[in-house]
Write a protein that holds these residues in place. Structure first.
Motif, PDB file in Angstrom:
ATOM      1  N   HIS A  35       0.645  -1.378   0.098  1.00 18.88           N
ATOM      2  CA  HIS A  35      -0.063  -0.226  -0.095  1.00 18.88           C
ATOM      3  C   HIS A  35       0.648   1.263  -0.036  1.00 18.88           C
ATOM      4  O   HIS A  35       1.796   1.352   0.718  1.00 18.88           O
ATOM      5  CB  HIS A  35      -0.865   0.025   1.287  1.00 18.88           C
ATOM      6  CG  HIS A  35      -1.890   1.074   1.291  1.00 18.88           C
ATOM      7  ND1 HIS A  35      -2.995   1.098   0.579  1.00 18.88           N
ATOM      8  CD2 HIS A  35      -1.736   2.328   1.932  1.00 18.88           C
ATOM      9  CE1 HIS A  35      -3.602   2.250   0.832  1.00 18.88           C
ATOM     10  NE2 HIS A  35      -2.870   3.138   1.742  1.00 18.88           N
ATOM     11  N   HIS A  37       0.752   5.515  -1.707  1.00 22.20           N
ATOM     12  CA  HIS A  37       0.093   6.733  -2.396  1.00 22.20           C
ATOM     13  C   HIS A  37       1.256   7.284  -3.528  1.00 22.20           C
ATOM     14  O   HIS A  37       2.309   7.041  -3.610  1.00 22.20           O
ATOM     15  CB  HIS A  37      -0.286   7.655  -1.430  1.00 22.20           C
ATOM     16  CG  HIS A  37      -1.472   7.095  -0.404  1.00 22.20           C
ATOM     17  ND1 HIS A  37      -2.613   6.774  -0.952  1.00 22.20           N
ATOM     18  CD2 HIS A  37      -1.442   6.566   0.709  1.00 22.20           C
ATOM     19  CE1 HIS A  37      -3.254   6.307  -0.086  1.00 22.20           C
ATOM     20  NE2 HIS A  37      -2.632   6.251   0.965  1.00 22.20           N
ATOM     21  N   GLU A  56      -2.316   7.079   7.233  1.00 19.36           N
ATOM     22  CA  GLU A  56      -3.175   5.866   7.088  1.00 19.36           C
ATOM     23  C   GLU A  56      -3.935   5.973   8.612  1.00 19.36           C
ATOM     24  O   GLU A  56      -5.175   5.611   8.360  1.00 19.36           O
ATOM     25  CB  GLU A  56      -2.528   4.561   7.358  1.00 19.36           C
ATOM     26  CG  GLU A  56      -1.390   4.408   6.071  1.00 19.36           C
ATOM     27  CD  GLU A  56      -2.156   4.750   4.874  1.00 19.36           C
ATOM     28  OE1 GLU A  56      -3.293   4.121   4.571  1.00 19.36           O
ATOM     29  OE2 GLU A  56      -1.639   5.417   3.747  1.00 19.36           O
ATOM     30  N   LYS A  59      -6.867   8.371   8.472  1.00 17.83           N
ATOM     31  CA  LYS A  59      -8.036   8.091   7.628  1.00 17.83           C
ATOM     32  C   LYS A  59      -8.834   7.044   8.512  1.00 17.83           C
ATOM     33  O   LYS A  59     -10.312   7.169   8.105  1.00 17.83           O
ATOM     34  CB  LYS A  59      -7.432   7.624   6.327  1.00 17.83           C
ATOM     35  CG  LYS A  59      -6.960   8.661   5.481  1.00 17.83           C
ATOM     36  CD  LYS A  59      -6.790   8.247   4.139  1.00 17.83           C
ATOM     37  CE  LYS A  59      -5.468   7.705   3.871  1.00 17.83           C
ATOM     38  NZ  LYS A  59      -4.883   7.858   2.522  1.00 17.83           N
ATOM     39  N   HIS A  73      -9.121   2.954   0.184  1.00 18.78           N
ATOM     40  CA  HIS A  73      -8.988   4.607   0.112  1.00 18.78           C
ATOM     41  C   HIS A  73      -7.968   4.650  -0.854  1.00 18.78           C
ATOM     42  O   HIS A  73      -7.219   3.886  -1.094  1.00 18.78           O
ATOM     43  CB  HIS A  73      -8.732   5.357   1.134  1.00 18.78           C
ATOM     44  CG  HIS A  73      -7.362   5.080   1.841  1.00 18.78           C
ATOM     45  ND1 HIS A  73      -7.239   3.928   2.997  1.00 18.78           N
ATOM     46  CD2 HIS A  73      -6.048   5.498   1.548  1.00 18.78           C
ATOM     47  CE1 HIS A  73      -5.611   4.033   3.124  1.00 18.78           C
ATOM     48  NE2 HIS A  73      -5.340   4.666   2.299  1.00 18.78           N
TER      49      HIS A  73
END
Ligand code: ZN
Length: 84
Positions: A35, A37, A56, A59, A73
């Motif tokens: 994971h 971004h 993280e 969120k 997300h």
């Protein structure tokens, strides 16, 4: 080219690749991995990958405050390099 695109979209449906639409005239695909971004350089189109643990956690906290369990997300940042 159409065949390649169809195949990539199929892999996307099978959840084996991640499709990204970075407000460009084309889509980018990426093999799913850890994971992370993206920060997109709006001038060069360069895509920088990053992870941020506080982000993280935040969120999950936001979702929880709204009464939800977060299941997924996406986040894409857009910027231009600082000039000194
Ligand atoms: Zn994340």
């Amino acid at each position: 080219m159409a065949t390649v695109y169809r195949t990539l979209n199929l892999l996307d449906e099978l959840n084996l690749v991640q499709k990204h639409d970075f407000k460009e005239s084309f889509s980018r695909f990426e093999v799913k991995e850890e994971h992370h971004h993206h920060l997109v350089d709006v001038e060069s189109g360069e895509v920088i990958e990053f992870t941020n643990e506080s982000l993280e956690i935040l969120k999950h906290e936001i979702a929880a405050e709204l009464g939800f369990d977060l299941v997924d997300h996406t986040l894409e940042l857009y910027g231009r390099r600082k000039r000194n």
